[in-house]
Design a protein around this motif. Structure first.
Motif, PDB file in Angstrom:
ATOM      1  N   PRO A 113       0.822  -1.215   0.000  1.00 47.47           N
ATOM      2  CA  PRO A 113       0.000   0.000   0.000  1.00 47.47           C
ATOM      3  C   PRO A 113       0.854   1.262   0.000  1.00 47.47           C
ATOM      4  O   PRO A 113       1.767   1.414   0.813  1.00 47.47           O
ATOM      5  N   ARG A 134       0.631   5.679  -0.168  1.00 45.87           N
ATOM      6  CA  ARG A 134      -0.234   6.840   0.024  1.00 45.87           C
ATOM      7  C   ARG A 134      -0.288   7.565  -1.320  1.00 45.87           C
ATOM      8  O   ARG A 134       0.689   8.198  -1.731  1.00 45.87           O
ATOM      9  N   HIS A 176      -7.399   2.391  -6.323  1.00 45.66           N
ATOM     10  CA  HIS A 176      -7.829   1.871  -5.028  1.00 45.66           C
ATOM     11  C   HIS A 176      -7.903   0.347  -5.060  1.00 45.66           C
ATOM     12  O   HIS A 176      -7.515  -0.324  -4.091  1.00 45.66           O
ATOM     13  N   HIS A 234      -4.001   0.512  -2.737  1.00 47.11           N
ATOM     14  CA  HIS A 234      -3.371   1.721  -2.217  1.00 47.11           C
ATOM     15  C   HIS A 234      -4.326   2.519  -1.316  1.00 47.11           C
ATOM     16  O   HIS A 234      -5.560   2.383  -1.431  1.00 47.11           O
ATOM     17  N   ASP A 235      -3.761   3.341  -0.447  1.00 45.82           N
ATOM     18  CA  ASP A 235      -4.529   4.305   0.343  1.00 45.82           C
ATOM     19  C   ASP A 235      -4.658   5.569  -0.490  1.00 45.82           C
ATOM     20  O   ASP A 235      -3.650   6.235  -0.774  1.00 45.82           O
ATOM     21  N   THR A 290      -6.227   9.332  -1.643  1.00 40.58           N
ATOM     22  CA  THR A 290      -6.919  10.606  -1.477  1.00 40.58           C
ATOM     23  C   THR A 290      -7.261  11.103  -2.876  1.00 40.58           C
ATOM     24  O   THR A 290      -6.372  11.297  -3.708  1.00 40.58           O
ATOM     25  N   PRO A 305     -13.071   1.534   2.442  1.00 40.61           N
ATOM     26  CA  PRO A 305     -11.974   1.923   3.327  1.00 40.61           C
ATOM     27  C   PRO A 305     -10.804   2.455   2.503  1.00 40.61           C
ATOM     28  O   PRO A 305     -10.778   2.323   1.273  1.00 40.61           O
ATOM     29  N   ARG A 306      -9.820   3.027   3.180  1.00 41.17           N
ATOM     30  CA  ARG A 306      -8.584   3.504   2.549  1.00 41.17           C
ATOM     31  C   ARG A 306      -8.837   4.543   1.473  1.00 41.17           C
ATOM     32  O   ARG A 306      -8.047   4.690   0.541  1.00 41.17           O
ATOM     33  N   LEU A 307      -9.940   5.274   1.563  1.00 46.10           N
ATOM     34  CA  LEU A 307     -10.282   6.229   0.519  1.00 46.10           C
ATOM     35  C   LEU A 307     -10.929   7.455   1.138  1.00 46.10           C
ATOM     36  O   LEU A 307     -11.878   7.339   1.907  1.00 46.10           O
ATOM     37  N   ARG A 308     -10.406   8.630   0.802  1.00 47.91           N
ATOM     38  CA  ARG A 308     -11.039   9.882   1.222  1.00 47.91           C
ATOM     39  C   ARG A 308     -11.107  10.809   0.019  1.00 47.91           C
ATOM     40  O   ARG A 308     -10.276  10.746  -0.894  1.00 47.91           O
TER      41      ARG A 308
END
Length: 259
Positions: A54, A56, A72, A76-77, A79, A99-102
């Motif tokens: 993973p 960022r 995603h 991966h995390d 943004t 998850p892991r997504l903003r």
């Protein structure tokens, strides 16, 4: 030529244009990414050049979240950033609960993100729209960690690579009518914006590479977009197959120096 009100900022016009297209953006060929060969073709440069998950990852100008899904899904995390609230609303609904997504409402040219916050940055069809490319590239270098990677999918949307393919698409439009979901449905606005952009005369690797190098990026590479175009042609109608041949598209990678 379309007139521009003197009190209108170019960035406002760009945001309004993409916001107005948000409801139909996923209907447009070349923007929606179907599962299968095309999705795998878009993902392959991520696999090849970003490194194993993973990481960022910051996706700039995520739009309705089509590329978001692909990066995603690799673990991966992510943004995903856009400055159109309308585009972000579609993307948030599409990816609700993951998850892991903003998602982040912000300007891709001035992210306001912390220094060295990301392992990788990627974007699709963004760079040609930048109103201040040099400032954007400085910002992207700042928010990457040392050794972080940049992955850009883009092209020269001003000058057709194949005049014959462009002519054939126009003839099909005349015969069967325009494709209302495609960019051409809002062509005058698109052209009016393009005329005012730094890359309005065309985004090419020859112009882009020196600017990224001046910002401090290193190991800059240009890679073929042909595998993606070939995947897009699978199952497409004649008009859309021709569209994949009109413009010169490319993939660019670069690295922030350091460990």
């Amino acid at each position: 030529m379309t007139s521009v009100p003197p009190n209108r900022d170019l960035r406002e016009d760009i945001r309004d244009y993409w916001s107005d297209r948000s409801a139909t953006f996923d209907l447009a060929f070349g923007h929606r990414i179907p599962e299968g060969p095309e999705a795998r073709a878009w993902q392959q440069p991520m696999r090849d050049h970003l490194g194993p998950a993973p990481l960022r990852v910051l996706e700039l100008a995520c739009g309705t979240g089509e590329v978001t899904r692909l990066v995603h899904d690799l673990g991966h995390d992510v943004t995903a950033l856009d400055f159109s609230e309308a585009m972000l609303a579609v993307a948030r609904a599409k990816h609700a609960g993951k998850p892991r997504l903003r998602f982040l409402l912000a300007d891709a040219g001035r992210t306001m993100e912390p220094d060295a916050a990301y392992d990788a940055i990627l974007c699709r069809h963004l760079v040609w729209t930048l109103t201040d490319p040099a400032a954007a590239f400085d910002d992207w270098l700042r928010i990457l960690r040392p050794g972080g990677r940049l992955l850009v999918y883009d092209g020269d949307w001003a000058q057709p690579k194949s005049v014959l393919a462009a002519w054939a698409v126009r003839q099909i439009d005349r015969l069967i009518g325009p494709d209302d979901a495609y960019d051409g449905a809002m062509g005058e606005r698109h052209a009016g914006i393009m005329r005012r952009l730094p890359f309005g005369a065309g985004l090419t690797p020859a112009r882009l590479v020196p600017m990224l190098a001046a910002a401090g990026f290193r190991d800059i590479g240009i890679h073929s977009h042909a595998p993606i175009a070939a995947a897009q042609r699978q199952g497409a109608g004649l008009r859309n197959r021709l569209r994949t041949r009109v413009y010169a598209r490319f993939i660019l990678t670069a690295t922030k120096p350091g460990a």
